[in-house]
Design a protein around this motif. Structure first.
Motif, PDB file in Angstrom:
ATOM      1  N   LEU A  64      41.701 -25.640  83.366  1.00  0.00           N
ATOM      2  CA  LEU A  64      42.724 -26.397  82.646  1.00  0.00           C
ATOM      3  C   LEU A  64      43.601 -27.139  83.651  1.00  0.00           C
ATOM      4  CD1 LEU A  64      43.844 -23.940  79.848  1.00  0.00           C
ATOM      5  CD2 LEU A  64      42.291 -25.843  79.676  1.00  0.00           C
ATOM      6  N   GLU A  65      44.051 -28.329  83.267  1.00  0.00           N
ATOM      7  CA  GLU A  65      44.811 -29.163  84.200  1.00  0.00           C
ATOM      8  C   GLU A  65      46.099 -28.479  84.628  1.00  0.00           C
ATOM      9  OE1 GLU A  65      46.937 -33.444  83.922  1.00  0.00           O
ATOM     10  OE2 GLU A  65      44.844 -33.357  83.328  1.00  0.00           O
ATOM     11  N   ASP A  66      46.760 -27.780  83.682  1.00  0.00           N
ATOM     12  CA  ASP A  66      48.004 -27.088  84.005  1.00  0.00           C
ATOM     13  C   ASP A  66      47.777 -25.589  84.086  1.00  0.00           C
ATOM     14  OD1 ASP A  66      47.398 -26.820  81.387  1.00  0.00           O
ATOM     15  OD2 ASP A  66      49.470 -26.902  80.674  1.00  0.00           O
ATOM     16  N   GLY A  67      46.522 -25.173  84.282  1.00  0.00           N
ATOM     17  CA  GLY A  67      46.198 -23.749  84.302  1.00  0.00           C
ATOM     18  C   GLY A  67      45.959 -23.248  85.708  1.00  0.00           C
ATOM     19  N   LEU A  68      45.145 -22.212  85.817  1.00  0.00           N
ATOM     20  CA  LEU A  68      44.869 -21.550  87.084  1.00  0.00           C
ATOM     21  C   LEU A  68      44.024 -22.445  87.979  1.00  0.00           C
ATOM     22  CD1 LEU A  68      45.141 -18.822  88.608  1.00  0.00           C
ATOM     23  CD2 LEU A  68      42.979 -18.168  87.578  1.00  0.00           C
ATOM     24  N   LYS A  69      44.472 -22.667  89.229  1.00  0.00           N
ATOM     25  CA  LYS A  69      43.751 -23.537  90.164  1.00  0.00           C
ATOM     26  C   LYS A  69      43.146 -22.759  91.331  1.00  0.00           C
ATOM     27  CE  LYS A  69      44.871 -27.418  88.105  1.00  0.00           C
ATOM     28  NZ  LYS A  69      43.867 -28.275  87.476  1.00  0.00           N
ATOM     29  N   ASP A  70      43.510 -21.498  91.469  1.00  0.00           N
ATOM     30  CA  ASP A  70      43.085 -20.716  92.621  1.00  0.00           C
ATOM     31  C   ASP A  70      41.729 -20.064  92.350  1.00  0.00           C
ATOM     32  OD1 ASP A  70      42.962 -19.404  94.953  1.00  0.00           O
ATOM     33  OD2 ASP A  70      44.631 -18.037  94.580  1.00  0.00           O
ATOM     34  N   PHE A  71      40.778 -20.239  93.281  1.00  0.00           N
ATOM     35  CA  PHE A  71      39.453 -19.647  93.130  1.00  0.00           C
ATOM     36  C   PHE A  71      39.309 -18.350  93.913  1.00  0.00           C
ATOM     37  CE2 PHE A  71      38.763 -24.025  92.010  1.00  0.00           C
ATOM     38  CZ  PHE A  71      37.867 -23.938  90.956  1.00  0.00           C
ATOM     39  N   ALA A  72      40.400 -17.874  94.521  1.00  0.00           N
ATOM     40  CA  ALA A  72      40.319 -16.644  95.309  1.00  0.00           C
ATOM     41  C   ALA A  72      39.979 -15.449  94.442  1.00  0.00           C
ATOM     42  CB  ALA A  72      41.641 -16.400  96.046  1.00  0.00           C
ATOM     43  N   GLY A  73      40.391 -15.493  93.172  1.00  0.00           N
ATOM     44  CA  GLY A  73      40.098 -14.374  92.273  1.00  0.00           C
ATOM     45  C   GLY A  73      38.610 -14.195  92.064  1.00  0.00           C
ATOM     46  N   ILE A  74      37.863 -15.298  91.882  1.00  0.00           N
ATOM     47  CA  ILE A  74      36.421 -15.195  91.672  1.00  0.00           C
ATOM     48  C   ILE A  74      35.734 -14.750  92.968  1.00  0.00           C
ATOM     49  CG2 ILE A  74      34.360 -16.493  91.046  1.00  0.00           C
ATOM     50  CD1 ILE A  74      36.000 -18.197  89.242  1.00  0.00           C
ATOM     51  N   ASN A  75      36.193 -15.269  94.116  1.00  0.00           N
ATOM     52  CA  ASN A  75      35.632 -14.813  95.383  1.00  0.00           C
ATOM     53  C   ASN A  75      35.878 -13.316  95.592  1.00  0.00           C
ATOM     54  OD1 ASN A  75      34.531 -17.251  96.271  1.00  0.00           O
ATOM     55  ND2 ASN A  75      36.504 -17.969  97.016  1.00  0.00           N
ATOM     56  N   SER A  76      37.075 -12.852  95.193  1.00  0.00           N
ATOM     57  CA  SER A  76      37.378 -11.421  95.283  1.00  0.00           C
ATOM     58  C   SER A  76      36.492 -10.612  94.348  1.00  0.00           C
ATOM     59  CB  SER A  76      38.852 -11.184  94.957  1.00  0.00           C
ATOM     60  OG  SER A  76      39.147  -9.822  94.957  1.00  0.00           O
ATOM     61  N   LEU A  77      36.212 -11.158  93.145  1.00  0.00           N
ATOM     62  CA  LEU A  77      35.316 -10.492  92.196  1.00  0.00           C
ATOM     63  C   LEU A  77      33.923 -10.324  92.805  1.00  0.00           C
ATOM     64  CD1 LEU A  77      34.529  -9.587  89.241  1.00  0.00           C
ATOM     65  CD2 LEU A  77      33.982 -11.992  88.841  1.00  0.00           C
ATOM     66  N   VAL A  78      33.404 -11.375  93.407  1.00  0.00           N
ATOM     67  CA  VAL A  78      32.069 -11.321  94.010  1.00  0.00           C
ATOM     68  C   VAL A  78      32.034 -10.308  95.143  1.00  0.00           C
ATOM     69  CG1 VAL A  78      30.358 -12.651  95.285  1.00  0.00           C
ATOM     70  CG2 VAL A  78      31.541 -13.690  93.355  1.00  0.00           C
ATOM     71  N   ARG A  79      33.087 -10.319  95.960  1.00  0.00           N
ATOM     72  CA  ARG A  79      33.100  -9.452  97.140  1.00  0.00           C
ATOM     73  C   ARG A  79      33.261  -7.973  96.771  1.00  0.00           C
ATOM     74  NH1 ARG A  79      36.527 -12.079  99.379  1.00  0.00           N
ATOM     75  NH2 ARG A  79      38.397 -10.970  98.729  1.00  0.00           N
ATOM     76  N   GLU A  80      34.180  -7.658  95.852  1.00  0.00           N
ATOM     77  CA  GLU A  80      34.506  -6.262  95.586  1.00  0.00           C
ATOM     78  C   GLU A  80      33.663  -5.647  94.482  1.00  0.00           C
ATOM     79  OE1 GLU A  80      38.588  -5.462  95.018  1.00  0.00           O
ATOM     80  OE2 GLU A  80      39.264  -6.639  96.743  1.00  0.00           O
ATOM     81  N   VAL A  81      33.215  -6.447  93.509  1.00  0.00           N
ATOM     82  CA  VAL A  81      32.491  -5.885  92.370  1.00  0.00           C
ATOM     83  C   VAL A  81      30.984  -6.071  92.532  1.00  0.00           C
ATOM     84  CG1 VAL A  81      32.172  -5.956  89.869  1.00  0.00           C
ATOM     85  CG2 VAL A  81      34.448  -6.193  90.841  1.00  0.00           C
TER      86      VAL A  81
END
Length: 639
Positions: A64-81
């Motif tokens: 979303l244009e005014d939503g979440l812009k950070d992709f660190a969460g998905i990278n953290s998901l891949v790494r930890e889960v």
């Protein structure tokens, strides 16, 4: 414009197992990409949706244009889960700009695709169900497009020519339209319904009965009036007095039953109110009755010492971490008996191992080992044995043991290794006590486990203070008083019906002023679905920020302990007022001596939560507390 496929520089994608993704490295997500105009704020559920391969190639992403812009969460998901082999979890939490988000995902193991949706943590259950439906629908439509071309390059070109943004918006709009409820109708009263209108109509039989009754009463009144007219004044007066006397007699209460004359007492009269005699009060007062020669508190201490210190002293057996079981003589039964048919002079193949490993998997599941863990162990054993020539049974025994040990060591290695004694010394150098909080459901033995940990720490030369923060259960403070008298420890308590968070804070302050090394905080037992008590627990943890939060559970409940720990962590996250809420750090399993070799629940607990089991209770005395380690689990599992 459509989004082109963006790639990091991954190695060739490895073959994917049928159960979970096998990423060679975390997918690399670049900065924000162009996106379609955002939907209205009322429809903001999915802040971010990404599709990528198991090799790390990002195929499509939507934010979303005014939503979440950070992709660190998905990278953290891949790494930890995903890379941490914890893909059995159902959701993953991240923090961004002081807001909580959850990640939900789906796999397509046939095509090697991963679909991830990011949404705020404040959504209700209806919105969460809608997100699951959207995730399934997007996976279905995207895989249709992905199958239209053969090679990966042709797929990438095909996707570059397709505007999947419009397809995604169509899917989201359809499900949101279905979820909108139509305006409710006004609720009618019962008298406006068909049955209510029928009930208004008089019942013919009832009406005839009432009419007949009224007619009899009228006839009786006429006869009575005629009789009174024919009487003289004296007779009329006597008749009226007799009638009033009969009416008054009917209204009087019945007399109590007389006492029986056959020697047995009659029924005792009920005593109304809360008034009791002095004799009854003395009979009910158990607290002031003192045995001969000692008071009641000393008697309880002696009873506790006889139960928890039968020899009058506390001795802990320190296991040798390097001690290994003697395997010179192979056991004749158990898991290893299945491999007796594999000895020979030819290399083992997958066909040779398949029937044997199937039996081993059933044996592991019979010991309460979860299916995912059993399959991981079987894969490790199969990898270790394929292509080998095992001439003797002893060779098979050692090979299988090494394979199982390596597999369990990889599965059970927690994210955080907890060494209590060095951490206590670190807190001591900082001039503060080390705080441990014990939490768990009702009746699992939190207070007894706390007393055992207190005895263990005292055996290491540490001074321990106990905070009685179970202000809910009757008798909890008295139980801790008796334990502290047996152990010569300091107890801080303020009685019952107090704020547990405030009691813990005052106890920590007092322990700091008295230079105590450790503060053990006892809390009230609560079920994981009791919202008021879980909210109070989250407040205690958020206010006092203990160094260690230990969950106490029973080994007897099996894999239900996984649900308990998950629900406790969820409550600590939802009800906490802190920006980074504290969760469970480790676990204590009680009654571990009653499960024999069914240690699968302990293995599943560590695998599912990523938290270590620090202690296990193996009996009732203070010294029946052991440190848990992987070698101990392997020894019990292969027994």
């Amino acid at each position: 414009p459509p989004h082109p496929a963006r790639t990091s520089t991954p190695p060739p994608p490895p073959p994917s197992p049928p159960r979970s993704p096998s990423l060679s490295h975390p997918a690399h997500f670049p900065g924000p990409v162009p996106s379609a105009p955002p939907r209205p704020s009322s429809d903001r559920m999915i802040e971010q949706f990404s599709i990528f391969t198991k090799g790390g190639t990002v195929l499509w992403s939507k934010e979303l244009e005014d939503g979440l812009k950070d992709f660190a969460g998905i990278n953290s998901l891949v790494r930890e889960v995903f890379l941490g082999e914890r893909s059995g979890e159902t959701s993953y939490q991240i923090l961004f700009d002081a807001s909580k988000y959850f990640l939900k995902w789906a796999f397509d193991n046939e095509l090697g695709l991963i679909f991830v949706a990011v949404y705020p943590a404040i959504l209700n259950n209806q919105s969460l169900q809608l997100i699951e439906h959207i995730l399934v629908a997007v996976q279905k439509e995207f895989t249709k497009l992905w199958r239209k071309k053969g090679s990966a390059l042709e797929k990438a070109r095909h996707l570059a020519a397709i505007d999947f943004d419009k397809e995604y918006e169509r899917i989201v709009s359809e499900f949101e339209a279905k979820s909108r409820r139509p305006k409710g109708r006004t609720i009618r009263s019962f008298k406006d319904t068909v049955k209510g209108k029928e009930r208004k109509k008089p019942n013919e039989a009832q009406q005839k009965k009432e009419e007949k009754k009224m007619k009899k009463m009228e006839e009786k009144a006429k006869k009575e009036k005629l009789a009174l007219d024919q009487m003289n004044p004296a007779e009329r007066k006597k008749y009226i007095e007799e009638k009033l006397r009969k009416k008054k007699k009917k209204s009087l209460p019945k007399k109590p039953a007389p006492e029986k004359t056959n020697g047995k007492p009659g029924k005792a009269l009920r005593k109304w109110g809360n008034h009791i005699t002095d004799e009854e009060a003395e009979a009910l007062n158990m607290g002031e009755k003192k045995p001969e020669g000692m008071d009641a508190s000393n008697a309880r201490v002696e009873d506790f010492k006889a139960t928890y210190m039968p020899n009058g002293k506390i001795e802990f057996d320190e296991p040798d971490e390097d001690e290994e079981e003697d395997i010179k003589e192979a056991p004749k039964s158990g898991i290893f008996s299945f491999f007796s048919s594999l000895t020979g002079q030819k290399p083992l193949t997958e066909d040779d191992l398949q029937p044997v490993l199937s039996k081993v998997k059933s044996e592991l599941m019979g010991k309460n080992v979860a299916v995912d863990i059993a399959e991981n162990i079987i894969e490790s054993v199969q990898t270790a044995l394929i292509g080998k020539v095992v001439g003797t049974f002893g060779t098979v025994h050692g090979t299988v043991r090494d394979a199982v040990s390596k597999s369990l060591a990889r599965i059970l290695t927690p994210k955080r290794v907890i060494n209590i004694l060095p951490e206590i010394q670190k807190a001591k150098r900082e001039g503060r006590p080390y705080v441990i909080t014990f939490i768990g459901v009702n009746g699992v033995g939190k207070s007894t486990s706390l007393a055992k940990v207190c005895a263990y720490l005292q055996s290491k030369g540490l001074t321990v203070s106990i905070a009685a923060c179970d202000t809910f259960r009757s008798g909890a403070v008295e139980q801790l008083k008796t334990h502290t008298r047996c152990l010569n420890a300091r107890l801080f308590e303020k009685g019952y019906n107090r704020d547990a968070a405030g009691v813990a804070a005052d106890a920590i302050t007092q322990a700091k002023s008295l230079n105590d090394d450790v503060v053990l905080v006892d809390t009230a037992g609560r079920m994981q679905d009791n919202a008021p008590l879980m909210r109070a627990l989250a407040k205690l943890v958020a206010v006092n920020r203990p160094d260690l939060v230990l969950f106490v559970g029973e080994a007897l409940v099996g894999n239900d302990a996984v649900d308990q720990v998950t629900r406790f962590n969820q409550a600590l996250t939802e009800y906490s007022t802190a920006k980074n809420p504290r969760l469970i750090d480790g676990m204590i399993l009680t009654k571990f001596d009653t499960i024999d070799d069914k240690v699968g629940a302990a293995i599943s607990l560590t695998y599912a939560t990523g938290k270590p089991i620090i202690f296990v209770g193996t009996g009732q005395t203070y010294s029946d507390l052991k440190r848990m380690n992987v070698k101990m689990l392997i020894k019990m599992l292969l027994r």
